[in-house]
Motif scaffolding. Structure first.
Motif, PDB file in Angstrom:
ATOM      1  N   VAL A 139       1.257  -1.035  -0.046  1.00 47.33           N
ATOM      2  CA  VAL A 139       0.544  -0.377   0.046  1.00 47.33           C
ATOM      3  C   VAL A 139       1.021   1.815  -0.124  1.00 47.33           C
ATOM      4  O   VAL A 139       0.579   2.152   0.816  1.00 47.33           O
ATOM      5  CB  VAL A 139      -1.224  -0.359   0.868  1.00 47.33           C
ATOM      6  CG1 VAL A 139      -1.986  -1.146   1.443  1.00 47.33           C
ATOM      7  CG2 VAL A 139      -0.303   0.121   2.833  1.00 47.33           C
ATOM      8  N   GLY A 140       2.010   1.199  -0.047  1.00 51.98           N
ATOM      9  CA  GLY A 140       2.915   2.202   0.070  1.00 51.98           C
ATOM     10  C   GLY A 140       3.823   2.652   0.812  1.00 51.98           C
ATOM     11  O   GLY A 140       3.897   4.053   1.238  1.00 51.98           O
ATOM     12  N   ALA A 141       3.470   2.751   2.237  1.00 45.07           N
ATOM     13  CA  ALA A 141       3.084   3.125   3.566  1.00 45.07           C
ATOM     14  C   ALA A 141       4.473   2.841   3.477  1.00 45.07           C
ATOM     15  O   ALA A 141       5.465   2.166   3.392  1.00 45.07           O
ATOM     16  CB  ALA A 141       2.186   2.616   4.457  1.00 45.07           C
ATOM     17  N   VAL A 142       5.333   2.972   5.133  1.00 42.70           N
ATOM     18  CA  VAL A 142       5.972   2.593   5.507  1.00 42.70           C
ATOM     19  C   VAL A 142       6.488   2.296   6.201  1.00 42.70           C
ATOM     20  O   VAL A 142       5.803   2.597   7.695  1.00 42.70           O
ATOM     21  CB  VAL A 142       6.794   3.991   5.937  1.00 42.70           C
ATOM     22  CG1 VAL A 142       8.518   3.787   6.606  1.00 42.70           C
ATOM     23  CG2 VAL A 142       7.605   5.001   4.293  1.00 42.70           C
ATOM     24  N   ALA A 143       7.226   0.578   6.786  1.00 41.54           N
ATOM     25  CA  ALA A 143       6.836  -0.340   8.114  1.00 41.54           C
ATOM     26  C   ALA A 143       7.871   0.029   9.089  1.00 41.54           C
ATOM     27  O   ALA A 143       8.937   0.180   8.267  1.00 41.54           O
ATOM     28  CB  ALA A 143       6.858  -1.318   7.231  1.00 41.54           C
ATOM     29  N   LEU A 144       7.971   0.899  10.383  1.00 42.32           N
ATOM     30  CA  LEU A 144       8.869   1.314  11.331  1.00 42.32           C
ATOM     31  C   LEU A 144       8.803  -0.445  12.103  1.00 42.32           C
ATOM     32  O   LEU A 144       8.360  -0.906  12.219  1.00 42.32           O
ATOM     33  CB  LEU A 144       7.591   1.740  12.451  1.00 42.32           C
ATOM     34  CG  LEU A 144       7.378   3.616  12.007  1.00 42.32           C
ATOM     35  CD1 LEU A 144       6.840   3.766  13.213  1.00 42.32           C
ATOM     36  CD2 LEU A 144       8.338   4.570  11.186  1.00 42.32           C
ATOM     37  N   PRO A 145      10.261  -0.048  12.608  1.00 40.82           N
ATOM     38  CA  PRO A 145      10.463  -0.933  12.895  1.00 40.82           C
ATOM     39  C   PRO A 145       9.743  -1.224  14.338  1.00 40.82           C
ATOM     40  O   PRO A 145       8.729  -0.449  15.085  1.00 40.82           O
ATOM     41  CB  PRO A 145      11.488  -0.562  14.036  1.00 40.82           C
ATOM     42  CG  PRO A 145      12.456   1.338  13.381  1.00 40.82           C
ATOM     43  CD  PRO A 145      10.771   1.521  12.586  1.00 40.82           C
ATOM     44  N   TYR A 146       9.057  -2.612  14.475  1.00 37.40           N
ATOM     45  CA  TYR A 146       8.220  -3.073  15.482  1.00 37.40           C
ATOM     46  C   TYR A 146       8.573  -3.139  16.695  1.00 37.40           C
ATOM     47  O   TYR A 146       9.981  -2.370  17.102  1.00 37.40           O
ATOM     48  CB  TYR A 146       8.274  -4.156  15.422  1.00 37.40           C
ATOM     49  CG  TYR A 146       8.885  -5.428  15.939  1.00 37.40           C
ATOM     50  CD1 TYR A 146       9.676  -5.993  17.180  1.00 37.40           C
ATOM     51  CD2 TYR A 146      10.003  -5.886  15.068  1.00 37.40           C
ATOM     52  CE1 TYR A 146      10.410  -6.528  17.750  1.00 37.40           C
ATOM     53  CE2 TYR A 146      11.050  -6.899  15.639  1.00 37.40           C
ATOM     54  CZ  TYR A 146      11.375  -7.379  17.278  1.00 37.40           C
ATOM     55  OH  TYR A 146      12.295  -8.032  17.331  1.00 37.40           O
TER      56      TYR A 146
END
Ligand code: FMN
Length: 177
Positions: A139-146
Motif C-alpha cells: 500500500v506504499g506505506a512505511v513499516a516502522l521497526p516493531y
C-alpha cells in the motif's frame, strides 16, 4: 492528534501488558488517540468508511496487540481485510495510505531468546511479521521497526511491564512528526 493507536485485544480486562500500555497511552491525550477495535465492534461488523476516514487523519499509526499464533488476533486480521480495500489502499487509484508510517507494538508470550534460528521458535520476530511488512509495502506505506515486550505470558514482572510501558511511549514519540 498525532498518533493513532489501534488496540486489538480480545480480552483486555484480563490483560497485563496491553492494559498497562493502554493506561500509559491515556496519559498523552493531546498526542495519542486510542481506538479499541474489539470494544468498538463486538459483532465484528467493521464500519469501513469510518475506519478509512480515521486512518486518513493520521500519518503515524501503531497497531497494538498480543501475538497469537505468530500473528494478529483475528479481528485485527479482519480489519486489514475490510479496511485496506481496493481503490482506497491499493490499485491504480488506491493511494490513501501512501507514505504513512505504520508500526506494530506487540506483547509476546515467549522469551526473546526463543525468537532466533537457534531458539525454539526458529524464526526472528522480524521474520514472523513478514506479512505485515509485505502488506505495508503493497500500500506504499512505511513499516516502522516493531516494538515488543517478551515473556508476556508468565515471566515478565510488574516492574518489567511498567518499564516496557515507558519504553513504548518513547518509541511512539520517536517516530511522531
Ligand atoms: C490464543 C493465543 C495464542 C498465543 N500465541 C502465541 C504465540 O504464537 N507466540 C507467543 O510468543 N505467545 C503466544 N501467546 C501468548 C500471548 O502472546 C500472551 O499471552 C500475551 O502477549 C500477553 O499479553 P496481555 O497480558 O496483554 O494479554 C498466545 C496466547 C493466546 C491466548
Amino acid at each position: 492528534m498525532k498518533t493513532l493507536v489501534i488496540v486489538a485485544h480480545p480480552n483486555l480486562e484480563v490483560s497485563r501488558v496491553n492494559q498497562r500500555w493502554k493506561e500509559e497511552l491515556l496519559q498523552y491525550p493531546n498526542d495519542i488517540t486510542i481506538h479499541e477495535i474489539y470494544k468498538e465492534y463486538p459483532d465484528w461488523s467493521i464500519d469501513v468508511p469510518r475506519e478509512q476516514n480515521r486512518l486518513e487523519a493520521y500519518n503515524h499509526v501503531i497497531l497494538q496487540f498480543p501475538l497469537y499464533w505468530y500473528s494478529y488476533p483475528p479481528l485485527l486480521k479482519k480489519w486489514f481485510d475490510d479496511v485496506f480495500a481496493y481503490g482506497w489502499a491499493y490499485g491504480s487509484k488506491g493511494d490513501k495510505l501512501k507514505g504513512k508510517m505504520l508500526g506494530l507494538a506487540m506483547s509476546i508470550g515467549d522469551k526473546k531468546e526463543n525468537y532466533s534460528p537457534e531458539g525454539s521458535v526458529s524464526f526472528t520476530v522480524d521474520e514472523v511479521i513478514t506479512p505485515f511488512k509485505a502488506s505495508i509495502g503493497h500500500v506504499g506505506a512505511v513499516a516502522l521497526p516493531y516494538f515488543a515486550v517478551f515473556g508476556a505470558s508468565f515471566q515478565a514482572s510488574d516492574e518489567e511491564i511498567n518499564h516496557s510501558a515507558n519504553e513504548y511511549i518513547n518509541y511512539i514519540f520517536k517516530y511522531q512528526q
